[in-house]
Design a protein around this motif. Structure first.
Motif, PDB file in Angstrom:
ATOM      1  N   GLN A 270       0.817  -1.214   0.000  1.00  7.94           N
ATOM      2  CA  GLN A 270       0.000   0.000   0.000  1.00  7.94           C
ATOM      3  C   GLN A 270       0.853   1.267   0.000  1.00  7.94           C
ATOM      4  OE1 GLN A 270      -4.016  -0.555   2.160  1.00  7.94           O
ATOM      5  NE2 GLN A 270      -2.575  -1.738   3.433  1.00  7.94           N
ATOM      6  N   GLY A 271       2.084   1.125  -0.482  1.00  8.18           N
ATOM      7  CA  GLY A 271       2.950   2.284  -0.605  1.00  8.18           C
ATOM      8  C   GLY A 271       2.580   3.145  -1.803  1.00  8.18           C
ATOM      9  N   LYS A 272       3.292   4.247  -1.947  1.00  7.62           N
ATOM     10  CA  LYS A 272       3.020   5.208  -3.017  1.00  7.62           C
ATOM     11  C   LYS A 272       4.298   5.505  -3.785  1.00  7.62           C
ATOM     12  CE  LYS A 272      -0.919   7.423  -0.764  1.00  7.62           C
ATOM     13  NZ  LYS A 272      -1.598   8.709  -0.455  1.00  7.62           N
ATOM     14  N   PHE A 273       4.184   5.505  -5.114  1.00  9.90           N
ATOM     15  CA  PHE A 273       5.321   5.687  -6.009  1.00  9.90           C
ATOM     16  C   PHE A 273       5.056   6.890  -6.902  1.00  9.90           C
ATOM     17  CE2 PHE A 273       7.470   3.816 -10.024  1.00  9.90           C
ATOM     18  CZ  PHE A 273       8.606   4.573  -9.810  1.00  9.90           C
ATOM     19  N   GLY A 274       5.882   7.939  -6.775  1.00  7.01           N
ATOM     20  CA  GLY A 274       5.765   9.134  -7.595  1.00  7.01           C
ATOM     21  C   GLY A 274       6.878   9.203  -8.615  1.00  7.01           C
ATOM     22  N   VAL A 275       6.541   9.583  -9.851  1.00  3.64           N
ATOM     23  CA  VAL A 275       7.491   9.570 -10.968  1.00  3.64           C
ATOM     24  C   VAL A 275       7.492  10.916 -11.672  1.00  3.64           C
ATOM     25  CG1 VAL A 275       8.216   8.329 -13.045  1.00  3.64           C
ATOM     26  CG2 VAL A 275       6.836   7.150 -11.325  1.00  3.64           C
ATOM     27  N   ILE A 276       8.692  11.396 -12.034  1.00  3.21           N
ATOM     28  CA  ILE A 276       8.756  12.627 -12.833  1.00  3.21           C
ATOM     29  C   ILE A 276       9.515  12.454 -14.139  1.00  3.21           C
ATOM     30  CG2 ILE A 276       8.693  14.043 -10.733  1.00  3.21           C
ATOM     31  CD1 ILE A 276      11.645  14.826 -11.422  1.00  3.21           C
ATOM     32  N   ASP A 277      10.287  11.362 -14.303  1.00  2.48           N
ATOM     33  CA  ASP A 277      11.115  11.257 -15.507  1.00  2.48           C
ATOM     34  C   ASP A 277      10.346  10.559 -16.628  1.00  2.48           C
ATOM     35  OD1 ASP A 277      11.289   8.760 -14.260  1.00  2.48           O
ATOM     36  OD2 ASP A 277      13.327   8.405 -14.956  1.00  2.48           O
ATOM     37  N   ASP A 278      11.034  10.110 -17.669  1.00  3.14           N
ATOM     38  CA  ASP A 278      10.375   9.657 -18.891  1.00  3.14           C
ATOM     39  C   ASP A 278      10.792   8.243 -19.290  1.00  3.14           C
ATOM     40  OD1 ASP A 278       8.997  12.193 -19.630  1.00  3.14           O
ATOM     41  OD2 ASP A 278      11.050  12.934 -19.683  1.00  3.14           O
ATOM     42  N   PRO A 279      10.400   7.236 -18.508  1.00  3.30           N
ATOM     43  CA  PRO A 279      10.693   5.869 -18.937  1.00  3.30           C
ATOM     44  C   PRO A 279       9.976   5.557 -20.252  1.00  3.30           C
ATOM     45  CG  PRO A 279       9.146   5.868 -17.104  1.00  3.30           C
ATOM     46  CD  PRO A 279       9.628   7.274 -17.250  1.00  3.30           C
TER      47      PRO A 279
END
Length: 335
Positions: free
Chosen positions: A239-248
């Motif tokens: 139930q964790g949270k994963f935030g992304v800003i880059d461009d996979p």
């Protein structure tokens, strides 16, 4: 006015045509615009991505971090007046700030921190808003909250990581764990307030276990998400949270299902791209950041000053960004 532009996308930064100087007409403010005489700018990864990847029919001005003085305001402006010193990141769908003058909607501009000079203030807008939105708006961490939880920041020495580390340490009770792979960047992250620093060139799980941390509730993926993704899923708590800003190139969400991990994209330009009803939030963030800077709670993340604003210096800055070895923010000042 003098401007630094590109006309042909995809050119290597060593090519003089990749960024060059030309004269452009001085812009005229629309009703909600500020006309800003620009004094300092910062260079961000998005600048290089646009220059390399977006075609253009006419010479295009890039750059999304600026400090300057308001010279004129549009008829509907209520928050600023001529003579105000401002800082802002602007909009992807408008000309950028590699120019002597720029236009910015008042809803995404802020009053410059009084305690900083132009160069140090120019390092802040884009990364501060990105980090603030990622931490508080996307991951949903409450100010003063997070006690007993940990945040892993992958790429903590970069522009966004440098301010995110400070925000998380100063405004929450999270255990802040940054990643950096070189001694000088590891020291930088420690100085910014991280409780711990680990090496992202090594297995993340083993690095965390060496700290006595089995898993983390939050991960901020700021760089090389595609390479780190399996390890991120491993170290995130159920139930964790994963935030992304880059461009996979791709990001398969299915591995997140077993742990019910939520995925959160952050793009600072979304509010201005779509003129969302809460667009004023970015003005509010910049005003808050300025107050925190002036109170000594946060510090600027300027990493290196690249001299005056010209094509040669901007090409050097782009080259360093593209090398992946930049620390903090790269700033240029004056024409």
């Amino acid at each position: 006015m003098k401007a630094i532009v590109y006309s042909e996308h995809g050119l290597p930064i060593q090519d003089a045509r990749s960024l060059y100087e030309m004269e452009l007409p001085k812009p005229e403010p629309q009703p909600r615009d500020l006309l800003v005489k620009i004094r300092a700018i910062a260079v961000n990864p998005v600048d290089t991505k646009v220059r390399r990847g977006m075609s253009t029919d006419t010479p295009r001005v890039v750059g999304w971090d600026a400090v300057g003085t308001v010279e004129a305001v549009g008829a509907a402006v209520t928050r600023f007046k001529a003579g105000d010193e401002v800082y802002y990141a602007g909009s992807l769908i408008r000309p950028g700030c590699y120019a002597e003058y720029g236009l910015v909607d008042e809803r995404i501009a802020g009053h410059k921190p009084k305690s900083l000079d132009d160069a140090h203030a120019a390092a802040l807008p884009l990364t501060s808003m990105t980090a603030w939105e990622l931490l508080f708006d996307r991951l949903g961490v409450a100010e003063g909250g997070g006690d007993g939880d940990a945040l892993l920041i992958i790429g903590a020495a970069g522009g966004v990581g440098s301010i995110l580390t400070q925000l998380a340490r100063q405004l929450t009770k999270l255990r802040v764990i940054g990643t950096a792979s070189r001694p000088e960047t590891q020291q930088w992250v420690r100085e910014l307030g991280a409780h711990d620093v680990i090496d992202h060139s090594r297995p993340l799980g083993a690095e965390l276990r060496a700290l006595g941390v089995e898993n983390v509730r939050y991960v901020a993926g700021l760089t090389e998400t595609e390479a780190h993704y399996p390890q991120i899923v491993e170290v995130l708590a159920p139930q964790g949270k994963f935030g992304v800003i880059d461009d996979p190139k791709t990001l398969d969400a299915m591995p997140l299902k077993r742990k019910a991990i939520s995925l959160h994209w952050e793009l600072m330009f979304t509010r201005s791209l779509f003129e969302t009803p809460d667009m004023i939030r970015q003005h509010e963030i910049l005003e808050r950041v300025a107050a925190l800077i002036d109170a000594g709670t946060l510090r600027t993340t300027l990493g290196e000053h690249f001299g005056t604003i010209n094509a040669d210096n901007l090409r050097r800055a782009h080259a360093l960004i593209e090398s992946g070895r930049a620390r903090g923010k790269l700033v240029l000042e004056g024409f």
